[in-house]
Design a protein around this motif. Structure first.
Motif, PDB file in Angstrom:
ATOM      1  N   ILE A 150       0.887  -1.166   0.000  1.00 44.99           N
ATOM      2  CA  ILE A 150       0.000   0.000   0.000  1.00 44.99           C
ATOM      3  C   ILE A 150       0.923   1.213   0.000  1.00 44.99           C
ATOM      4  N   PRO A 151       1.352   1.681  -1.189  1.00 44.94           N
ATOM      5  CA  PRO A 151       2.387   2.724  -1.223  1.00 44.94           C
ATOM      6  C   PRO A 151       1.916   4.104  -0.778  1.00 44.94           C
ATOM      7  N   GLN A 152       0.631   4.409  -0.972  1.00 45.45           N
ATOM      8  CA  GLN A 152       0.135   5.749  -0.622  1.00 45.45           C
ATOM      9  C   GLN A 152      -0.406   5.762   0.801  1.00 45.45           C
ATOM     10  N   PRO A 153      -0.265   6.900   1.503  1.00 47.22           N
ATOM     11  CA  PRO A 153      -0.891   7.007   2.827  1.00 47.22           C
ATOM     12  C   PRO A 153      -2.402   6.789   2.717  1.00 47.22           C
ATOM     13  N   SER A 172      -5.471   1.745  -1.927  1.00 50.87           N
ATOM     14  CA  SER A 172      -5.118   1.269  -3.255  1.00 50.87           C
ATOM     15  C   SER A 172      -3.948   0.298  -3.093  1.00 50.87           C
ATOM     16  N   VAL A 173      -4.218  -0.964  -3.364  1.00 51.25           N
ATOM     17  CA  VAL A 173      -3.229  -2.026  -3.133  1.00 51.25           C
ATOM     18  C   VAL A 173      -2.513  -2.347  -4.448  1.00 51.25           C
ATOM     19  N   HIS A 174      -1.177  -2.311  -4.405  1.00 49.10           N
ATOM     20  CA  HIS A 174      -0.380  -2.569  -5.606  1.00 49.10           C
ATOM     21  C   HIS A 174       0.325  -3.916  -5.460  1.00 49.10           C
ATOM     22  N   GLY A 175       0.098  -4.784  -6.428  1.00 48.44           N
ATOM     23  CA  GLY A 175       0.771  -6.083  -6.397  1.00 48.44           C
ATOM     24  C   GLY A 175       1.022  -6.546  -7.812  1.00 48.44           C
ATOM     25  N   GLU A 176       1.249  -7.833  -7.965  1.00 46.33           N
ATOM     26  CA  GLU A 176       1.388  -8.344  -9.326  1.00 46.33           C
ATOM     27  C   GLU A 176       0.583  -9.623  -9.466  1.00 46.33           C
ATOM     28  N   ASP A 178       1.868  -9.325 -14.404  1.00 46.08           N
ATOM     29  CA  ASP A 178       1.500  -7.939 -14.703  1.00 46.08           C
ATOM     30  C   ASP A 178       1.180  -7.193 -13.407  1.00 46.08           C
ATOM     31  N   PRO A 179       1.446  -5.867 -13.387  1.00 50.65           N
ATOM     32  CA  PRO A 179       1.038  -5.107 -12.198  1.00 50.65           C
ATOM     33  C   PRO A 179      -0.478  -5.172 -11.997  1.00 50.65           C
ATOM     34  N   VAL A 180      -0.871  -5.274 -10.760  1.00 50.16           N
ATOM     35  CA  VAL A 180      -2.293  -5.286 -10.405  1.00 50.16           C
ATOM     36  C   VAL A 180      -2.516  -4.202  -9.354  1.00 50.16           C
ATOM     37  N   ILE A 181      -3.510  -3.344  -9.583  1.00 44.43           N
ATOM     38  CA  ILE A 181      -3.901  -2.352  -8.576  1.00 44.43           C
ATOM     39  C   ILE A 181      -5.366  -2.583  -8.266  1.00 44.43           C
ATOM     40  N   ARG A 182      -5.670  -2.780  -6.995  1.00 44.51           N
ATOM     41  CA  ARG A 182      -7.081  -2.958  -6.641  1.00 44.51           C
ATOM     42  C   ARG A 182      -7.395  -2.191  -5.361  1.00 44.51           C
ATOM     43  N   GLU A 183      -8.640  -1.763  -5.283  1.00 43.86           N
ATOM     44  CA  GLU A 183      -9.109  -1.039  -4.098  1.00 43.86           C
ATOM     45  C   GLU A 183      -9.558  -2.053  -3.059  1.00 43.86           C
ATOM     46  N   GLU A 184      -9.119  -1.844  -1.839  1.00 46.71           N
ATOM     47  CA  GLU A 184      -9.578  -2.688  -0.733  1.00 46.71           C
ATOM     48  C   GLU A 184     -10.176  -1.793   0.341  1.00 46.71           C
ATOM     49  N   THR A 185     -11.244  -2.253   0.937  1.00 49.99           N
ATOM     50  CA  THR A 185     -11.932  -1.486   1.968  1.00 49.99           C
ATOM     51  C   THR A 185     -11.908  -2.244   3.282  1.00 49.99           C
ATOM     52  N   VAL A 186     -11.546  -1.533   4.327  1.00 45.41           N
ATOM     53  CA  VAL A 186     -11.675  -2.065   5.677  1.00 45.41           C
ATOM     54  C   VAL A 186     -12.861  -1.355   6.322  1.00 45.41           C
ATOM     55  N   ASP A 187     -13.756  -2.116   6.887  1.00 43.64           N
ATOM     56  CA  ASP A 187     -14.912  -1.551   7.583  1.00 43.64           C
ATOM     57  C   ASP A 187     -15.229  -2.528   8.703  1.00 43.64           C
ATOM     58  N   THR A 188     -14.716  -2.225   9.881  1.00 42.44           N
ATOM     59  CA  THR A 188     -14.804  -3.209  10.953  1.00 42.44           C
ATOM     60  C   THR A 188     -15.302  -2.560  12.239  1.00 42.44           C
ATOM     61  N   GLU A 189     -15.870  -3.382  13.071  1.00 42.74           N
ATOM     62  CA  GLU A 189     -16.464  -2.889  14.311  1.00 42.74           C
ATOM     63  C   GLU A 189     -16.042  -3.820  15.443  1.00 42.74           C
ATOM     64  N   TRP A 190     -15.798  -3.245  16.613  1.00 44.93           N
ATOM     65  CA  TRP A 190     -15.302  -4.043  17.730  1.00 44.93           C
ATOM     66  C   TRP A 190     -15.933  -3.502  19.014  1.00 44.93           C
ATOM     67  N   THR A 191     -16.407  -4.414  19.824  1.00 42.92           N
ATOM     68  CA  THR A 191     -16.971  -4.009  21.113  1.00 42.92           C
ATOM     69  C   THR A 191     -16.056  -4.500  22.228  1.00 42.92           C
ATOM     70  N   VAL A 192     -15.705  -3.576  23.113  1.00 45.96           N
ATOM     71  CA  VAL A 192     -14.728  -3.882  24.170  1.00 45.96           C
ATOM     72  C   VAL A 192     -15.323  -3.564  25.532  1.00 45.96           C
ATOM     73  N   LYS A 193     -15.104  -4.460  26.466  1.00 46.69           N
ATOM     74  CA  LYS A 193     -15.434  -4.192  27.878  1.00 46.69           C
ATOM     75  C   LYS A 193     -14.133  -3.978  28.642  1.00 46.69           C
ATOM     76  N   GLU A 194     -14.249  -3.359  29.795  1.00 45.41           N
ATOM     77  CA  GLU A 194     -13.040  -3.027  30.557  1.00 45.41           C
ATOM     78  C   GLU A 194     -12.193  -4.267  30.847  1.00 45.41           C
ATOM     79  N   ARG A 195     -12.839  -5.368  31.180  1.00 40.47           N
ATOM     80  CA  ARG A 195     -12.065  -6.564  31.543  1.00 40.47           C
ATOM     81  C   ARG A 195     -11.271  -7.119  30.350  1.00 40.47           C
TER      82      ARG A 195
END
Ligand SMILES: [Zn+2]
Ligand SMILES: [Zn+2]
Length: 166
Positions: A34-37, A60-64, A70-87
């Motif tokens: 993932i070369p770009q910020p 934007s993920v760059h691979g081959e 051949d170079p491959v560029i594909r968009e990947e999305t992270v969309d995650t949820e997490w529930t945390v308790k103090e313990r």
């Protein structure tokens, strides 16, 4: 980005929202990069008992291509949820990257999510035919006749089978 999760569980009353830049360029995702910020959105809110956190980002993920290189560029999305308790903060098996003070390393969390998200085998297209083992060109471009590369005279019985295959 660091997030003081222990403090937020103890005293956080207002929802927390942060949009931040994350540099993941040093990480290797099974050969891809993932070369770009990445711009990520992190949110946390509590109902007084547990904290619900969400993390979202596009990269934007760059691979081959694993078949034709051949170079491959594909968009990947992270969309995650997490529930945390103090313990959970003192649970040695807690899955999120947390230091001993209860600070969550959100950049590292995002890195881990992309690890799960990015396929270990990238292809330029699902039906990529790969490279010709004889000339090394892409099979779609190569003009090799399969018969030209037969190493020994083909047994006539096999030749019949081969002609059926051709
Ligand atoms: Zn390919
Ligand atoms: Zn060829």
């Amino acid at each position: 980005m660091q997030f003081d999760l222990r403090k937020f569980i103890a005293t956080g009353r207002q929802p927390y929202h942060a949009e931040f830049q994350c540099d993941l360029s040093a990480h290797d995702y099974a050969g891809a990069r993932i070369p770009q910020p990445v711009t990520a959105v992190f949110e946390a809110e509590t109902d007084g008992d547990e904290v619900r956190m969400t993390l979202r980002a596009n990269a934007s993920v760059h691979g081959e291509c694993a078949r034709c290189l051949d170079p491959v560029i594909r968009e990947e999305t992270v969309d995650t949820e997490w529930t945390v308790k103090e313990r959970d903060l003192d649970d040695p098996d807690f899955d999120l990257p947390l230091d001993e003070k209860g600070h969550l390393d959100v950049d590292e969390w995002l890195n881990q999510e992309f690890m799960f998200q990015i396929p270990t085998v990238l292809l330029c297209s699902a039906d990529c035919a790969g490279l010709c083992p004889v000339c090394g060109k892409k099979k779609a471009e190569c003009t090799c006749q399969p018969a030209e590369h037969a190493e020994a005279p083909v047994d006539t019985r096999l030749a019949i089978l081969k002609s059926l295959l051709n």
